[in-house]
Design an enzyme around this catalytic site. Structure first.
Site, PDB file in Angstrom:
ATOM      1  N   CYS A  68       0.791  -1.245   0.000  1.00  0.00           N
ATOM      2  CA  CYS A  68       0.000   0.000   0.000  1.00  0.00           C
ATOM      3  C   CYS A  68       0.819   1.287   0.000  1.00  0.00           C
ATOM      4  CB  CYS A  68      -0.996   0.022   1.164  1.00  0.00           C
ATOM      5  SG  CYS A  68      -2.220  -1.287   1.104  1.00  0.00           S
ATOM      6  N   ASP A  69       2.142   1.199  -0.060  1.00  0.00           N
ATOM      7  CA  ASP A  69       2.956   2.412  -0.204  1.00  0.00           C
ATOM      8  C   ASP A  69       4.290   2.068  -0.869  1.00  0.00           C
ATOM      9  OD1 ASP A  69       3.448   5.137  -0.057  1.00  0.00           O
ATOM     10  OD2 ASP A  69       4.294   5.045   1.953  1.00  0.00           O
ATOM     11  N   LEU A  70       4.202   1.277  -1.925  1.00  0.00           N
ATOM     12  CA  LEU A  70       5.411   0.885  -2.648  1.00  0.00           C
ATOM     13  C   LEU A  70       5.952   2.086  -3.429  1.00  0.00           C
ATOM     14  CD1 LEU A  70       7.365  -1.336  -3.601  1.00  0.00           C
ATOM     15  CD2 LEU A  70       5.770  -1.827  -5.471  1.00  0.00           C
ATOM     16  N   ASN A  74      11.055   3.274  -0.380  1.00  0.00           N
ATOM     17  CA  ASN A  74      10.796   2.146   0.520  1.00  0.00           C
ATOM     18  C   ASN A  74      11.463   0.853   0.061  1.00  0.00           C
ATOM     19  OD1 ASN A  74       9.340   3.697   2.309  1.00  0.00           O
ATOM     20  ND2 ASN A  74       7.358   3.223   1.390  1.00  0.00           N
TER      21      ASN A  74
END
Length: 207
Positions: A68-70, A74
């Protein structure tokens, strides 16, 4: 290729949970782009890197976990070994259903369904973000750029992905792969099994 949690402790004073993680290196893919530029990631280096990132994401999805936050911020990268570690699962969740309405992530990596505030598949949203990550590693730019979320959504709906930016070009195979990840229609977009299959067929690697 996913960072490991070693332990945790609760801090009553701050009401915070402190996680102890394995050491994953000192640089993210973003740091590497800033210091080396996008020409660092030729196909020779990009294919094995994508291989590892796809395997990590496919493993998470196999456990029904969507990141959900690639984004390149990250993903830790070790230039000496070319190993990666997927980090920061702060927005991640276990999803028993394929539909989510939680608005989260980073706008330039968000699937169009999230930007439009519509229910979406968190797993297919990860696939979209993967397409943005691969594109950015090649060109050091986003495939779609808008002055606002509304303008960004408009650019995505037009779906004109430039593949010759500032004199930089990518192979036809990589173009085909990126286009498959950045399909606007969520139903037509590949899931991670499809991503693994397509990547293996295009680049002759075993996943």
């Amino acid at each position: 290729s996913i960072v490991k949690a070693i332990g945790y402790a609760n801090d009553p004073a701050t009401r915070m949970c402190i996680l102890t993680m394995e050491y994953a290196g000192s640089k993210t893919l973003k740091d590497l782009l800033v210091s080396e530029g996008c020409k660092y990631f030729s196909d020779q280096k990009l294919v094995p890197l994508c291989h590892k990132l796809i395997s990590a994401l496919a493993h998470a999805h196999g456990q029904k976990v969507a990141h959900c936050d690639l984004k390149i911020d990250n993903v830790m990268y070790d230039a000496a070994t070319h190993d990666i570690k997927l980090i920061d699962f702060g927005f991640a969740g276990t999803f028993e259903t394929k539909v989510c309405s939680l608005f989260c992530g980073t706008p330039n990596y968000m699937a169009p369904q999230i930007l439009a505030r519509k229910p979406f598949s968190p797993f297919k949203a990860d696939v979209w973000a993967l397409g943005v990550v691969v594109y950015r590693l090649i060109f050091n730019k986003y495939p779609f750029i808008g002055t606002s979320e509304r303008d960004l959504l408009h650019k995505i709906n037009v779906c004109d992905i430039p593949f010759a930016v500032d004199g930089i070009k990518c192979s036809l195979k990589m173009q085909k792969f990126i286009r498959a990840l950045l399909i606007n229609d969520e139903e037509q977009r590949l899931d991670m099994l499809g991503v693994e299959r397509m990547f293996s067929e295009l680049f002759k690697v075993q996943l």
